[in-house]
Structure formats: C-alpha cells, structure tokens
Scaffold this motif. Sequence first.
Motif, PDB file in Angstrom:
ATOM      1  N   VAL A 104     -10.456  19.627 -62.729  1.00 35.59           N
ATOM      2  CA  VAL A 104     -10.046  18.743 -61.641  1.00 35.59           C
ATOM      3  C   VAL A 104     -11.243  17.849 -61.296  1.00 35.59           C
ATOM      4  CG1 VAL A 104      -9.481  18.704 -59.164  1.00 35.59           C
ATOM      5  CG2 VAL A 104      -8.304  20.305 -60.726  1.00 35.59           C
ATOM      6  N   GLY A 105     -10.980  16.565 -61.104  1.00 32.10           N
ATOM      7  CA  GLY A 105     -12.081  15.637 -60.848  1.00 32.10           C
ATOM      8  C   GLY A 105     -12.513  14.895 -62.110  1.00 32.10           C
ATOM      9  N   HIS A 106     -12.051  15.379 -63.277  1.00 36.29           N
ATOM     10  CA  HIS A 106     -12.413  14.702 -64.526  1.00 36.29           C
ATOM     11  C   HIS A 106     -11.763  13.319 -64.562  1.00 36.29           C
ATOM     12  CE1 HIS A 106     -12.988  13.957 -68.828  1.00 36.29           C
ATOM     13  NE2 HIS A 106     -11.707  13.663 -68.888  1.00 36.29           N
ATOM     14  N   GLN A 107     -12.536  12.365 -65.016  1.00 32.36           N
ATOM     15  CA  GLN A 107     -11.990  11.015 -65.120  1.00 32.36           C
ATOM     16  C   GLN A 107     -11.678  10.675 -66.566  1.00 32.36           C
ATOM     17  OE1 GLN A 107     -14.175   7.897 -63.182  1.00 32.36           O
ATOM     18  NE2 GLN A 107     -12.353   6.603 -63.306  1.00 32.36           N
ATOM     19  N   CYS A 108     -10.458  10.243 -66.834  1.00 28.82           N
ATOM     20  CA  CYS A 108     -10.086   9.799 -68.188  1.00 28.82           C
ATOM     21  C   CYS A 108     -10.333   8.296 -68.299  1.00 28.82           C
ATOM     22  CB  CYS A 108      -8.603  10.080 -68.441  1.00 28.82           C
ATOM     23  SG  CYS A 108      -8.196  11.831 -68.378  1.00 28.82           S
ATOM     24  N   GLN A 109     -10.123   7.780 -69.499  1.00 31.73           N
ATOM     25  CA  GLN A 109     -10.225   6.327 -69.659  1.00 31.73           C
ATOM     26  C   GLN A 109      -8.860   5.695 -69.434  1.00 31.73           C
ATOM     27  OE1 GLN A 109     -11.864   5.664 -73.583  1.00 31.73           O
ATOM     28  NE2 GLN A 109     -13.863   6.473 -72.986  1.00 31.73           N
ATOM     29  N   ALA A 110      -8.875   4.395 -69.247  1.00 34.53           N
ATOM     30  CA  ALA A 110      -7.607   3.664 -69.238  1.00 34.53           C
ATOM     31  C   ALA A 110      -7.064   3.708 -70.659  1.00 34.53           C
ATOM     32  CB  ALA A 110      -7.848   2.230 -68.803  1.00 34.53           C
ATOM     33  N   PRO A 111      -5.731   3.718 -70.826  1.00 35.02           N
ATOM     34  CA  PRO A 111      -5.193   3.823 -72.186  1.00 35.02           C
ATOM     35  C   PRO A 111      -5.440   2.556 -72.991  1.00 35.02           C
ATOM     36  CG  PRO A 111      -3.424   3.365 -70.630  1.00 35.02           C
ATOM     37  CD  PRO A 111      -4.670   3.581 -69.810  1.00 35.02           C
ATOM     38  N   SER A 112      -5.597   2.768 -74.284  1.00 38.82           N
ATOM     39  CA  SER A 112      -5.695   1.630 -75.194  1.00 38.82           C
ATOM     40  C   SER A 112      -4.935   2.086 -76.439  1.00 38.82           C
ATOM     41  CB  SER A 112      -7.176   1.366 -75.437  1.00 38.82           C
ATOM     42  OG  SER A 112      -7.360   0.802 -76.686  1.00 38.82           O
ATOM     43  N   PRO A 113      -3.881   1.360 -76.794  1.00 41.13           N
ATOM     44  CA  PRO A 113      -2.948   1.847 -77.812  1.00 41.13           C
ATOM     45  C   PRO A 113      -3.622   2.183 -79.147  1.00 41.13           C
ATOM     46  CG  PRO A 113      -2.087  -0.120 -76.768  1.00 41.13           C
ATOM     47  CD  PRO A 113      -3.491   0.061 -76.256  1.00 41.13           C
ATOM     48  N   ILE A 114      -3.349   3.366 -79.661  1.00 41.00           N
ATOM     49  CA  ILE A 114      -3.892   3.699 -80.983  1.00 41.00           C
ATOM     50  C   ILE A 114      -2.819   3.623 -82.064  1.00 41.00           C
ATOM     51  CG2 ILE A 114      -5.829   5.109 -80.167  1.00 41.00           C
ATOM     52  CD1 ILE A 114      -4.214   7.582 -80.728  1.00 41.00           C
ATOM     53  N   PHE A 115      -1.554   3.611 -81.662  1.00 45.57           N
ATOM     54  CA  PHE A 115      -0.460   3.470 -82.639  1.00 45.57           C
ATOM     55  C   PHE A 115       0.463   2.326 -82.208  1.00 45.57           C
ATOM     56  CE2 PHE A 115      -1.324   8.178 -82.901  1.00 45.57           C
ATOM     57  CZ  PHE A 115      -1.810   8.203 -84.207  1.00 45.57           C
ATOM     58  N   PRO A 116      -0.019   1.091 -82.265  1.00 45.54           N
ATOM     59  CA  PRO A 116       0.844  -0.014 -81.820  1.00 45.54           C
ATOM     60  C   PRO A 116       2.106  -0.100 -82.697  1.00 45.54           C
ATOM     61  CG  PRO A 116      -1.145  -0.838 -82.919  1.00 45.54           C
ATOM     62  CD  PRO A 116      -1.319   0.630 -82.767  1.00 45.54           C
ATOM     63  N   ARG A 117       3.208  -0.423 -82.085  1.00 44.56           N
ATOM     64  CA  ARG A 117       4.479  -0.516 -82.826  1.00 44.56           C
ATOM     65  C   ARG A 117       4.436  -1.619 -83.870  1.00 44.56           C
ATOM     66  NH1 ARG A 117       9.520   1.587 -82.154  1.00 44.56           N
ATOM     67  NH2 ARG A 117      10.733   0.020 -83.257  1.00 44.56           N
ATOM     68  N   LEU A 118       5.059  -1.335 -85.004  1.00 45.03           N
ATOM     69  CA  LEU A 118       5.142  -2.356 -86.048  1.00 45.03           C
ATOM     70  C   LEU A 118       6.538  -2.945 -86.034  1.00 45.03           C
ATOM     71  CD1 LEU A 118       3.542  -0.377 -88.990  1.00 45.03           C
ATOM     72  CD2 LEU A 118       2.499  -2.278 -87.737  1.00 45.03           C
ATOM     73  N   ASP A 119       6.631  -4.248 -86.319  1.00 41.83           N
ATOM     74  CA  ASP A 119       7.958  -4.872 -86.369  1.00 41.83           C
ATOM     75  C   ASP A 119       8.720  -4.334 -87.560  1.00 41.83           C
ATOM     76  OD1 ASP A 119       7.340  -6.348 -84.228  1.00 41.83           O
ATOM     77  OD2 ASP A 119       6.515  -8.013 -85.432  1.00 41.83           O
ATOM     78  N   GLN A 120       9.989  -4.104 -87.357  1.00 43.05           N
ATOM     79  CA  GLN A 120      10.808  -3.589 -88.481  1.00 43.05           C
ATOM     80  C   GLN A 120      10.965  -4.668 -89.551  1.00 43.05           C
ATOM     81  OE1 GLN A 120      11.720  -0.759 -89.303  1.00 43.05           O
ATOM     82  NE2 GLN A 120      11.507   0.461 -87.465  1.00 43.05           N
TER      83      GLN A 120
END
Length: 513
Positions: A497-513
């Motif tokens: 408790v109290g741990h700070q995470c980072q803001a998300p940054s996409p690691i698996f961005p969607r690919l267009d079909q």
Amino acid sequence: MQQYYVTTPIYYVNDEPHLGHIYTTIAADVLARHQRLSGKDTFFLTGVDEHGQKVQQAAETRDIEPIALANQVVARYESLWPELSISHDDFIRTSSDRHHKAVQAMWRRLENAGAIYKGFYEDWYCVPCETYWTETQLKDAECWEAHQCPDCKRDVEKVQEETYFFRLSAYQDRLLAYIKENPDFIAPESRRNEVVSFVEGGLRDLSVSRTTFSWGVPVPGDEKHVVYVWIDALTNYLTAVGYPEQENPERWPADLHLIGKDILRFHAVYWPCMLMAAELPLPKRIFAHGWWTVEGEKMSKSKGNALRPADLLNQYDADVLRYFLLREVPFGADGDFSFDALKVRYNSELANDVGNLLNRSLAMLKKYNGSVLGEVGEEQAADRALIADVEGMQRDVDELLERQAFHLALERISSVVKHGNRYVEDNAPWALAKTEDTARLNTVLYHLVESLRLIAVQLSPFMPEKIALMLSQIMNKDVDVNTLRLSDEAGWGQLQVGHQCQAPSPIFPRLDQ
Ligand code: MSP
C-alpha cells in the motif's frame, strides 16, 4: 540447487535459419527461462551440426571450404538468437576441439565396451536424409523400382564400403523394456508408440563410419574412416557438459531433448542405445514436436518458400512471434503458419485481453488515486475468487510446462486475464469512484494490479521484452526479467500500500485487420 538441462537439435549449416529452427529454439528458451524463474540451476544448449557429406557437398557447390560455409551460417545464428531473446548458456559447434575430443572418446568407450566392430556395407543411401536403406525397406515402401528414398522420394545411391558397425541389435530388448518402464521418456504418446513399433520390428546394427568423404571426425586409430554424422552430432549433448574431461558429467543426463518429429529415431533409438553401451544414463525425456507448413504449403528448398526469421521480424516483435508459435498449435502437433492467424491471435489475446487489462487498470489507478495503491479494505468473494484463480494459474502453468504443453499454459494464463477483465466489469471502479466507498475502490484496484503483476511473472518466459515493459509500469522501475525468481515474486500481496505505479503506456497496440 536442483539442476535442469534442456537441449535443441544442432542445426545443419548447409541451410540458413528458418521457421523450423527458431520454433524448437524458442520452445527450449521458454522452458529454460521458466526453470530459472523456478529457481533451478539451468543449462540451455543449442548449436550447429557442421560435419557430413551434405555440408561438404554444399560447400563444394559454393567453391569454398566446409568450415568457411559453417562460419557463415554460425554468424547468422549468433546474430539471430539475441534478436529472438534466446537465452542459451552454450552454443556448440561440432567442428570445435572440445567436440572432436568428445566424439573420439565416445568412440573408444563404445569400442571398449565391445559395441563396435568392423565389417562391410552394401546398401542404398539417401544423401539429403543421411539415411541408409536396405533392399527390403525400399521394396516395402514401393521405392525399389525407382530407387527412391522412402522418406523424401529423391534418388538413393548404391554404396559398398568397409565400415564400422555399432551393435544396435544387442540393445533392442533393453531399449523396449526401458521405454515401457518409463512412460514419460518419449512424448507425445503417438511418437512413443511409433518408436515402440519401430524397435519391435527389429533393430539392425548401424553403420557408423564412412570412407567416402572426409569432413568429419576421424575414427581414432583408423583415420581413413570418418565417424558417421549422427554419432558425431548426438554426442554434442555430452560435449557441452564437459565430456570427456568428466567421464560421467555431473550435469548429465539431460532433462529434456527437444526435437522435431523427423529426427525422432536418432534420438529415441540410436542415442539411448549408444548411451546404454557407454554405460551412461539416458536422457530423462525426449519430446518430438510437429512440423509447420506456411500459408498451407510445405516449406521446401526447391520451392524457395522457407519462412526466414527476417520475414517475420520485420513485421512483428520477437515476443509476439514467440507467443504465437507456442499458442497457436499444440506442441507435438503439426500446424500452419499464416500472417492472418497471427494478427487475429495478437489482437484478441494480446491487444484486447492482456494489453487492455493493463491499460485500463493503470489508467483507473492514475485517474482515481494518482497511480498510488490505496489502503485495502475487507476482501469480498469476487476478490478471493480472483486470488484463487491467480494462484491456481501459477500451479497449473508449472505443471503444464513440465509436460511441454505450452499452448495450454498460455491458455491458462489467458483465462486469468479474461477473469481480470470480467472483474473490472463486475466491480465497475468508475461507479465506485462516484461513491464514498474509497476502501472498496482501492481494494478492487489493488487486486487488479497485483493480479497483473503475477500474470506478468508467468508470462515472462514467453515474452521477456514485453513483460519487462509491463512489469516496469507496474513496479515503477526497470525490471530485469532474467533475475526474477518465483521464491521472491510469486506470493500474493507483495505490492505494498502506498506503492506508486506508472501511467500506462500501451505495450500491445491493436493492429488493423
Ligand atoms: N543436424 C540435425 C540434428 C542433429 S541433433 C543431434 C538436423 N538438423 S536440421 O537443421 O535439419 O533440422 C533441425 C530441426 O529443425 C529438426 O528438429 C527439424 O524437425 C526442425 N524443422 C525443420 N523444418 C521444420 C518445419 N517445417 N517445422 C518445424 N520444425 C522443422 O536435423
């Protein structure tokens, strides 16, 4: 510390690396990483098979020395393995001094055991397959008229030479008994049955030296003979663990030889019989995987349609490939590689499921609590169910990877990810955020982030680079996945408790079909 020793086949240097070579190596790498994560002292071996007539001929057509050809292909492998995050501990070359010594020592050991004798050979030989066929075998396969190889249907040559034989026939009964007493020795079961019926059909003594070419290890004491390439090649598994300096290497036997189905007989019949003759323990397990076709077609040199690593890596991250190859097809079965299937698998399981769970969880944590994990309130049934699922996943993945069921292990992890996404919907943090109930909101967010951490740990052997990114967002620091150990990581509730995470940054961005 418990040891673990896993091997891949050593690859011929008369071809450039292709999908088939990277498949076995990636599978072995995942197991090696998983075992390291589990705290075992792991040794992962791969390498190249440089000797033999095929390589000598390939070098002759290019007008270079065999060793020059070998050096070129070795350079390819050496640059390829880091690109695919392969974490091998040793790369063996059969042209090395250490290996020459091992092959000659093995030969002497077999000779001293009375398992090698000199004779005369007259048979049919398939150069590309490096396999000898008897007249009866050719007739049985209806290949006698055309003088074709029953396996590859190319021409066989008649050969007659003085040769040394290995007394394979003498080990038939012992091998059969061993296979029957050790149900896990050869996998999958269909392959085990194949081996059993082959051995039951009767083993002939094996010709283990050649006088028709010179690119190989000379037979000790009779240098016009070269050691048959398979005796040479199989011995690599001992060389790498210190044979013959150690007569009975401390790291031997191997826990697992991973191979393709085409080289099963060499590994599950010839090799165990050689080891029995040498009075060395047998490998604990041999797993033969299936073959890939590409977009519905068999890869072949003549068609020139072999899928090369560069074709893959210039479109997809190595980790995505690693995931796909092990997820798409049950290990042991044949499968078809297609870019469409890869994209579908990527979008549904990596972008929509894992990526989405990570992004939405870290985004909500940021929005509702400045990315900080708040005080956790009382656990509810839904929370306990999620924890139980995460803990069940850890046990199941371990058990599934023990039997090389990669696709099931990934499916199991995927089921927890889906559970996590359902948990988000069911507990609707956005609705909680509108109430006074911050304890419940914090509890839900905590359970999400802690589940994600443990999912990442289990996925790290499969996708080391992507998971390092995922864990660094969660842990808010650089994470070296190579040094993670389950003994430190696997318990629920490590995030404070109290741990700070980072803001998300996409690691698996969607690919267009
Ligand atoms: N040099 C021997 C192995 C000696 S091990 C002591 C050899 N080399 S190889 O380069 O021809 O093949 C190596 C591996 O690649 C084999 O396990 C084979 O099954 C695998 N593959 C080759 N083509 C393949 C596919 N199309 N699909 C999957 N694996 C395939 O054999």
